[in-house]
Design an enzyme around this catalytic site. Structure first.
Site, short mmCIF file in Angstrom:
data_model
loop_
_atom_site.label_atom_id
_atom_site.label_comp_id
_atom_site.label_asym_id
_atom_site.label_seq_id
_atom_site.Cartn_x
_atom_site.Cartn_y
_atom_site.Cartn_z
N CYS A 179 0.83 -1.21 0.00
CA CYS A 179 0.00 0.00 0.00
C CYS A 179 0.87 1.26 0.00
CB CYS A 179 -0.94 -0.01 1.20
SG CYS A 179 -0.20 -0.62 2.70
O1 LIG Z 1 2.38 -5.35 1.74
C1 LIG Z 1 2.29 -5.18 2.97
O2 LIG Z 1 3.26 -5.02 3.69
C2 LIG Z 1 0.93 -5.20 3.64
C3 LIG Z 1 -0.13 -4.69 2.82
SE1 LIG Z 1 -0.12 -2.79 2.75
#
Ligand SMILES: O=C(O)CC[SeH]
Length: 424
Positions: free
Chosen positions: A373
């Site tokens: 994200c």
């Molecule tokens: O990819 C990651 O570290 C968690 C999902 Se924002």
């Protein structure tokens, strides 16, 4: 004859390379047993769980069984588990609850000491500077909107973890909650939550029950990789995220005796589901899937953990033997433990390039430079926070292996990296 240029040849070669998924901290596939549990529930437990007839009762039973599996996975009581849409909802809910708790409990205390300027006594949160955005941005919002004061503790650059003494030193009379993640999603470094829990328990003994400091941990990245037991951790709240341990995209929160000995205020209102704490007709099939994923973790954690650790360690040995000083590992500290599946590595040799460029030139490797994200074309703020230089942070890859990742997968990935760096 069909003429193809070198670019097309290269892309065909890339296609020829086996695609290796190495981004399990971003999300995992559903385990086969989880898919079966979801599918079965869709066909036999489609009723409204609140209905009293057989079809509703079947759905209610599925939810009850799933809740027990989730509770058993973390050593909790089933009544301490409330289902949510996922980690972001769970984290937001717990932080908002702490603000409401403060306004109800601490104001009474503030009034009793005659300080009527209640606005000045805002609730105080303690967290770290390496949290997931669903903690970091909520607390930044509280601070910007003057809803709360927040201490973002810098993690130690020698361990990648918060110092327990720094947490204790940051406590003030208005501290209402400490929220620190159990393990970091990019470095894998495990945070000293149990030690913090013990220290806060002794501090709370002097603060009286209604002014106790509440302890929360976001266990999204830890569950399914290391043992997670709420009693050992000493937490009041814990966030659970299904899609990090081969479950569906829903989640749950653990709350010790929710709404009685531990405050919990609904984020929204509606039907009486989840004991009026989290209304909305339950997503039975996904809850069934979460319960199955939790059951698998509860039964197989040692096997999962040791398999992932063996492959992750093989990856790091292979990278070291192939690239020598041209690689450096971020998140490996002698003073802290890290998740068994996570490798954060920077390519710093003569032909070094930013991590996102490596990934674009080696499409066979499905990994990331950091949290999914976050923007992939700038240095990770988490790596910068643990003291990694901008130059090294920009050249990092976050490689996270899964339960089924094999040494052959690692050989293929490292071979493709070698091809890239030998060519440049
Ligand atoms: O990819 C990651 O570290 C968690 C999902 Se924002």
């Amino acid at each position: 004859f069909i003429l193809i240029d070198s670019q097309q040849t290269q892309s065909i070669q890339h296609l020829a390379s086996k695609m290796v998924y190495l981004d399990y901290n971003a999300t995992t596939p559903l385990a086969d047993e989880v898919i079966q549990a979801i599918t079965h529930s869709l066909s036999v437990a489609w009723g409204n769980p609140s209905s009293c007839h057989d079809i509703g009762t079947k759905a209610n039973h599925v939810i009850k069984e799933a809740r027990q599996h989730v509770a058993s996975m973390i050593g909790a009581k089933a009544t301490d588990i409330i289902f949510t849409s996922g980690g972001t909802e769970g984290n937001n809910w717990i932080l908002q609850t702490a603000v409401q708790h403060y306004q109800k409990a601490f104001e009474a205390k503030i009034k009793s000491i005659g300080d009527m300027d209640v606005k000045r006594n805002k609730p105080h949160f303690i967290t770290s500077n390496i949290e997931h955005d669903s903690i970091k941005l909520v607390l930044e919002h509280f601070k910007d909107q003057e809803i709360a004061d927040v201490t973002f503790l810098p993690v130690s650059k020698s361990s990648g973890a918060v110092h327990v003494e720094d947490v204790v030193a940051a406590v003030t009379p208005s501290t209402v909650m400490i929220s620190i993640m159990l393990a970091n999603n990019e470095t894998g470094v495990i945070q000293p939550i149990s030690d913090i829990g013990r220290r806060i328990k002794s501090i709370n003994r002097q603060r009286g029950d209604n002014q106790r400091i509440l302890l929360h941990t976001d266990a999204a990245q830890a569950i399914g990789k290391i043992g997670v037991n709420v009693e050992d951790l000493g937490v009041d709240y814990l966030t659970i995220v299904g899609h990090k341990f081969y479950g569906p995209r829903i989640g749950a929160v653990y709350v010790l005796n929710p709404g009685t000995s531990t405050p919990l205020y609904p984020l929204f209102f509606g039907g009486g589901q989840e004991r009026n704490l989290r209304p909305g007709t339950e997503n039975t099939p996904m809850i069934a899937g979460l319960g199955k994923a939790a059951e698998l973790v509860h039964i197989n954690l040692d096997l999962y953990s040791s398999k992932m650790q063996e492959v992750r360690d093989y990856l790091e040995e292979k990278l070291e033997s192939c690239f020598g000083d041209s690689v450096c590992f971020n998140g490996r500290f002698k003073d802290s433990q890290r998740l068994p599946n996570t490798c954060n590595v920077s390519f710093i040799g003569k032909s070094a390039m930013p991590g996102h460029e490596i990934l674009s030139q080696v499409p066979s490797i499905q990994a990331s430079v950091g949290a999914a994200c976050h923007a992939q074309d700038r240095p990770s703020h988490i790596l910068l926070a643990i003291g990694i230089s901008d130059f090294v942070a920009r050249r990092a890859l976050r490689i996270s292996v899964g339960r089924e990742t094999t040494k052959q997968d690692i050989d293929a990935a490292v071979q493709d990296l070698q091809k890239l760096f030998n060519k440049t």
